[in-house]
Motif scaffolding. Structure first.
Motif, PDB file in Angstrom:
ATOM      1  N   HIS A  51      42.516  47.975  36.651  1.00 27.92           N
ATOM      2  CA  HIS A  51      43.069  47.361  34.576  1.00 27.92           C
ATOM      3  C   HIS A  51      43.543  49.140  33.672  1.00 27.92           C
ATOM      4  O   HIS A  51      42.886  50.549  34.514  1.00 27.92           O
ATOM      5  N   ARG A  52      44.165  49.197  33.253  1.00 22.08           N
ATOM      6  CA  ARG A  52      44.356  50.185  31.727  1.00 22.08           C
ATOM      7  C   ARG A  52      43.477  49.921  30.468  1.00 22.08           C
ATOM      8  O   ARG A  52      44.826  48.917  30.043  1.00 22.08           O
ATOM      9  N   PRO A  57      47.618  45.500  35.024  1.00 22.76           N
ATOM     10  CA  PRO A  57      48.314  46.146  35.327  1.00 22.76           C
ATOM     11  C   PRO A  57      49.499  45.172  36.570  1.00 22.76           C
ATOM     12  O   PRO A  57      51.164  44.370  36.213  1.00 22.76           O
ATOM     13  N   ARG A  71      36.985  52.482  28.030  1.00 23.14           N
ATOM     14  CA  ARG A  71      37.698  52.922  26.948  1.00 23.14           C
ATOM     15  C   ARG A  71      36.404  53.619  26.282  1.00 23.14           C
ATOM     16  O   ARG A  71      37.441  55.120  26.165  1.00 23.14           O
TER      17      ARG A  71
END
Length: 104
Positions: A51-52, A57, A71
């Motif tokens: 993940h980003r 993605p 995050r």
């Protein structure tokens, strides 16, 4: 619980399938994600989400919340998961609006 997931379908234990617009899973305090193993690129070789900032993605309609250091330090706590969910929800809503428009 689905026994298999593909791009937009879930398969139940009896073999019937169902089209999915969204799938929200709460796995509790211990991550357990074998249901994502069939989605090529959703998980890394160690079984961790790719993940980003919570967004996959590989799959625009897939997002994660509650991951450690997703995050911030508090991402996997009750205090921080809401902020990450608030960031993921508009992206998922936009994806659904583009790919699953409501009839007029």
């Amino acid at each position: 619980m689905f026994t298999r997931l593909t791009d937009n379908r879930g398969t139940w234990a009896d073999g019937t399938t169902e089209r999915l617009d969204a799938l929200i899973l709460a796995t509790g305090s211990r991550p357990h994600r074998p249901y994502l193993a069939g989605l090529d690129g959703a998980l890394d070789p160690a079984g961790l989400p790719r993940h980003r900032g919570g967004a996959s993605p590989a799959y625009p309609g897939l997002a994660f919340v509650g991951l450690e250091w997703q995050r911030s330090l508090s991402s996997n706590t009750l205090r921080g998961v809401g902020r990450d969910a608030a960031r993921a929800a508009p992206r998922l809503a936009a994806h659904l609006a583009r790919n699953c428009p409501l009839p007029s």
